[in-house]
Design a protein around this motif. Structure first.
Motif, PDB file in Angstrom:
ATOM      1  N   ARG A  12       0.841  -1.194   0.000  1.00 10.99           N
ATOM      2  CA  ARG A  12       0.000   0.000   0.000  1.00 10.99           C
ATOM      3  C   ARG A  12       0.875   1.243   0.000  1.00 10.99           C
ATOM      4  O   ARG A  12       1.846   1.321   0.763  1.00 10.99           O
ATOM      5  CB  ARG A  12      -0.900   0.017   1.246  1.00 10.99           C
ATOM      6  N   GLY A  14       2.284   4.738   0.878  1.00 10.07           N
ATOM      7  CA  GLY A  14       2.220   5.581   2.069  1.00 10.07           C
ATOM      8  C   GLY A  14       2.362   4.801   3.344  1.00 10.07           C
ATOM      9  O   GLY A  14       3.375   4.842   4.012  1.00 10.07           O
ATOM     10  N   GLY A  15       1.367   4.024   3.698  1.00 10.36           N
ATOM     11  CA  GLY A  15       1.409   3.264   4.932  1.00 10.36           C
ATOM     12  C   GLY A  15       0.957   4.093   6.114  1.00 10.36           C
ATOM     13  O   GLY A  15       0.487   5.233   5.980  1.00 10.36           O
ATOM     14  N   ARG A  16       1.114   3.520   7.297  1.00 12.48           N
ATOM     15  CA  ARG A  16       0.598   4.155   8.506  1.00 12.48           C
ATOM     16  C   ARG A  16       1.275   5.488   8.793  1.00 12.48           C
ATOM     17  O   ARG A  16       0.611   6.462   9.170  1.00 12.48           O
ATOM     18  CB  ARG A  16       0.776   3.221   9.710  1.00 12.48           C
ATOM     19  N   ALA A  18       2.508   7.697   6.802  1.00 16.98           N
ATOM     20  CA  ALA A  18       1.982   8.747   5.927  1.00 16.98           C
ATOM     21  C   ALA A  18       0.574   9.146   6.337  1.00 16.98           C
ATOM     22  O   ALA A  18       0.216  10.333   6.305  1.00 16.98           O
ATOM     23  CB  ALA A  18       1.996   8.273   4.476  1.00 16.98           C
ATOM     24  N   ARG A  19      -0.237   8.156   6.739  1.00 14.62           N
ATOM     25  CA  ARG A  19      -1.612   8.471   7.160  1.00 14.62           C
ATOM     26  C   ARG A  19      -1.618   9.301   8.442  1.00 14.62           C
ATOM     27  O   ARG A  19      -2.409  10.237   8.584  1.00 14.62           O
ATOM     28  CB  ARG A  19      -2.402   7.176   7.369  1.00 14.62           C
ATOM     29  N   VAL A  20      -0.735   8.946   9.374  1.00 10.44           N
ATOM     30  CA  VAL A  20      -0.648   9.706  10.624  1.00 10.44           C
ATOM     31  C   VAL A  20      -0.199  11.132  10.342  1.00 10.44           C
ATOM     32  O   VAL A  20      -0.766  12.097  10.868  1.00 10.44           O
ATOM     33  CB  VAL A  20       0.304   9.017  11.616  1.00 10.44           C
ATOM     34  N   ARG A  21       0.811  11.279   9.495  1.00  8.93           N
ATOM     35  CA  ARG A  21       1.302  12.626   9.174  1.00  8.93           C
ATOM     36  C   ARG A  21       0.195  13.467   8.557  1.00  8.93           C
ATOM     37  O   ARG A  21      -0.010  14.619   8.943  1.00  8.93           O
ATOM     38  CB  ARG A  21       2.489  12.541   8.214  1.00  8.93           C
ATOM     39  N   GLN A  22      -0.543  12.886   7.603  1.00 13.78           N
ATOM     40  CA  GLN A  22      -1.616  13.631   6.951  1.00 13.78           C
ATOM     41  C   GLN A  22      -2.719  13.996   7.931  1.00 13.78           C
ATOM     42  O   GLN A  22      -3.250  15.109   7.912  1.00 13.78           O
ATOM     43  CB  GLN A  22      -2.193  12.821   5.791  1.00 13.78           C
ATOM     44  N   ALA A  23      -3.052  13.058   8.818  1.00  6.46           N
ATOM     45  CA  ALA A  23      -4.105  13.323   9.809  1.00  6.46           C
ATOM     46  C   ALA A  23      -3.703  14.458  10.737  1.00  6.46           C
ATOM     47  O   ALA A  23      -4.513  15.334  11.072  1.00  6.46           O
ATOM     48  CB  ALA A  23      -4.406  12.062  10.613  1.00  6.46           C
ATOM     49  N   THR A  26      -3.650  17.843   8.760  1.00  7.64           N
ATOM     50  CA  THR A  26      -5.032  18.288   8.527  1.00  7.64           C
ATOM     51  C   THR A  26      -5.636  18.845   9.810  1.00  7.64           C
ATOM     52  O   THR A  26      -6.289  19.901   9.800  1.00  7.64           O
ATOM     53  CB  THR A  26      -5.888  17.115   8.012  1.00  7.64           C
ATOM     54  N   ALA A  49      -6.680  14.746  15.672  1.00  3.14           N
ATOM     55  CA  ALA A  49      -6.145  13.778  14.714  1.00  3.14           C
ATOM     56  C   ALA A  49      -6.331  12.343  15.177  1.00  3.14           C
ATOM     57  O   ALA A  49      -6.141  11.407  14.391  1.00  3.14           O
ATOM     58  CB  ALA A  49      -4.664  14.051  14.471  1.00  3.14           C
TER      59      ALA A  49
END
Length: 199
Positions: A12, A14-16, A18-23, A26, A49
């Motif tokens: 996948r 990005g991975g976790r 990348a998702r944490v950083r984006q959250a 945001t 977040a």
């Protein structure tokens, strides 16, 4: 029967992390838009977040670095630097992207925060880094125009971009005059007339 090659492992993007950083970024922009930079805290951002405060501290270290990263990420996405092949259309497209961005709650929050002076040395340094980063990125428009011979070699990059962007920022922040649909093109023409020394 021939032996089939194993299917490649699908990873996948990005991975976790990348998702944490984006959250977190945001959430930081949402808190900034609602509360302003003075009331933005790592605790508030982490809660929104859905992550632990330690996660935010481990990645960013300080509130100032978090604010800077969030502002840079937001402006990079909201105000891309165009490359149309001609300086006039580049300047007009950049001005239009800026106007559109400043029409959003996030864009207005970033502009208000970056326009304020700060007694906090960390925040003051973050604002300076933010503006210099944006100038370096958008400066490519002027640099390419000089290379193509559309602008003279002595063109001051920072001044050209300030002339282009300041009227839009002033109208967006003060709200005393609307941003007309043709304003980006008019500003691009005015800036180029001045830089090229036209009467």
């Amino acid at each position: 029967m021939t032996e089939q090659e194993p299917e490649p492992i699908r990873r996948r993007p990005g991975g976790r992390a990348a998702r944490v950083r984006q959250a977190v970024l945001t959430a930081a922009m949402e808190v900034l838009a609602e509360e302003g930079v003075a009331r933005l805290s790592i605790a508030a951002v982490a809660a929104r977040a859905g992550v632990n405060e330690t996660t935010v501290y481990r990645r960013w270290g300080t509130r100032e670095k978090l604010v800077l990263d969030a502002m840079l990420a937001g402006s990079d996405e909201g105000i891309p630097v165009p490359d149309t092949g001609a300086v006039r259309t580049d300047l007009a497209a950049f001005a239009r992207a800026l106007a559109d961005y400043l029409a959003t709650p996030t864009g207005r929050a970033v502009a208000r925060a970056a326009a304020l002076s700060s007694d906090d040395p960390g925040l003051a340094e973050a604002w300076q880094t933010f503006w210099q980063s944006r100038l370096d990125q958008a400066g490519a428009i002027v640099n390419r125009a000089v290379e193509r011979g559309e602008l003279p070699p002595e063109t001051e990059t920072a001044l050209a971009l300030e002339l282009l962007c300041s009227p839009i920022q002033t109208r967006a922040l003060l709200g005393h005059r609307p941003i007309e649909p043709d304003l980006p093109e008019r500003l691009a023409d005015l800036v180029l007339d001045g830089l090229e020394g036209k009467d």
